[in-house]
Design a protein around this motif. Structure first.
Motif, mmCIF file in Angstrom:
data_model
loop_
_atom_site.group_PDB
_atom_site.id
_atom_site.type_symbol
_atom_site.label_atom_id
_atom_site.label_comp_id
_atom_site.label_asym_id
_atom_site.label_seq_id
_atom_site.Cartn_x
_atom_site.Cartn_y
_atom_site.Cartn_z
ATOM 1 N N THR A 57 -26.000 -38.609 -1.330
ATOM 2 C CA THR A 57 -25.450 -39.229 -0.123
ATOM 3 C C THR A 57 -26.349 -38.987 1.084
ATOM 4 N N HIS A 58 -27.474 -38.311 0.885
ATOM 5 C CA HIS A 58 -28.409 -38.061 1.985
ATOM 6 C C HIS A 58 -29.003 -39.386 2.477
ATOM 7 N N PRO A 59 -29.449 -39.421 3.736
ATOM 8 C CA PRO A 59 -30.090 -40.641 4.241
ATOM 9 C C PRO A 59 -31.340 -40.993 3.443
ATOM 10 N N ILE A 60 -31.515 -42.279 3.166
ATOM 11 C CA ILE A 60 -32.703 -42.769 2.475
ATOM 12 C C ILE A 60 -33.454 -43.722 3.395
ATOM 13 N N ILE A 61 -34.726 -43.400 3.631
ATOM 14 C CA ILE A 61 -35.632 -44.324 4.306
ATOM 15 C C ILE A 61 -36.255 -45.171 3.202
ATOM 16 N N ALA A 90 -30.620 -48.493 0.849
ATOM 17 C CA ALA A 90 -31.310 -47.745 1.902
ATOM 18 C C ALA A 90 -30.489 -47.769 3.185
ATOM 19 N N ASP A 91 -30.390 -46.615 3.822
ATOM 20 C CA ASP A 91 -29.694 -46.517 5.107
ATOM 21 C C ASP A 91 -30.594 -46.948 6.254
ATOM 22 N N ILE A 92 -31.889 -46.697 6.083
ATOM 23 C CA ILE A 92 -32.898 -46.922 7.116
ATOM 24 C C ILE A 92 -34.033 -47.700 6.456
ATOM 25 N N ILE A 93 -34.582 -48.672 7.166
ATOM 26 C CA ILE A 93 -35.683 -49.458 6.617
ATOM 27 C C ILE A 93 -36.981 -49.041 7.296
#
Length: 233
Positions: A57-61, A90-93
């Protein structure tokens, strides 16, 4: 903001010629990094992003490397690449936010579309202060030093280690979180980045590429290595 301050982000990537290439290995690498305390990941391609999303569940770039000999920009160069990564979880692109030619819309338009149409935060890889400012003005949440040393303009600095000076000047303008990335290969350099005000630090090869790590040790051993036939009777 998805990336917590003081986070160590581990870049879980392996090119096609690497024995660890593929989602099975990258998800295992992410598990190992999580056990070690990593607070998020950077991953390439929809398959790897989805595999890591399934176990964390950690943020993924997320990035999507699209290679084309006609263009120097290959890190998420256009909106369709960004959309693939978003769909994969992905949470962040992450995007190449340099001003180099790309197969896609101008980077400021790409950043705006990712924010508005995909509802994702943008992680802008830059090589210069001017590129960082432009990416921030276009709506990028995070500005990262990733590409310093990897563009024609900055290539001379590549062998000098991480671009700590670029990190410092980006932090000094005080417009939002700055992430240190690119050749941070020791804990001491990571600590120095945080001392200089980095919001987070991304480490890749030094943690997740045993082939390259082995090569460094072999190079150090080379002066003492025997030639192949030295021990022959």
């Amino acid at each position: 903001m998805l990336i917590p301050k003081g986070a160590l982000i581990v870049s879980c990537q392996a090119r096609a010629d690497n024995p660890l290439h593929g989602p099975i290995f990258m998800s295992a690498m992410a598990r190992a990094a999580t056990a070690g305390g990593a607070a998020g990941f950077r991953a390439n391609g929809a398959e790897d992003v989805a595999a890591i999303r399934a176990i964390s569940t950690h943020p993924i770039i997320g990035i999507d490397k699209v290679w084309d000999d006609r263009f120097p920009v290959y890190i998420t160069p256009n909106f369709s690449a960004a959309a693939r990564i978003a769909r994969a979880g992905a949470d962040i692109i992450g995007v190449d936010a340099t001003r180099r030619p790309r197969d896609g819309e101008p980077v400021d338009q790409l950043i705006a579309r990712i924010r508005q149409e995909l509802g994702r935060e943008v992680f802008a890889d830059v090589a210069t202060l001017e590129e960082g400012r432009a990416a921030r003005a276009a709506g990028a949440t995070y500005i990262a030093t990733t590409l310093s040393g990897y563009t024609e303009e900055t290539a001379a600095s590549r062998d000098a280690g991480p671009d700590l000076e670029l990190l410092s000047v980006l932090v000094a303008i005080g417009e939002g979180p700055v992430v240190a990335e690119g050749r941070f290969d020791t804990p001491q350099l990571v600590a120095e980045a945080f001392k200089r005000g980095a919001h987070a630090v991304v480490v890749g090869t030094a943690i997740t590429n045993p082939r390259e790590i082995t090569r460094k040790f072999v190079e150090a051993a080379a002066p003492w290595a025997s030639a192949p036939n030295d021990d022959a009777s």
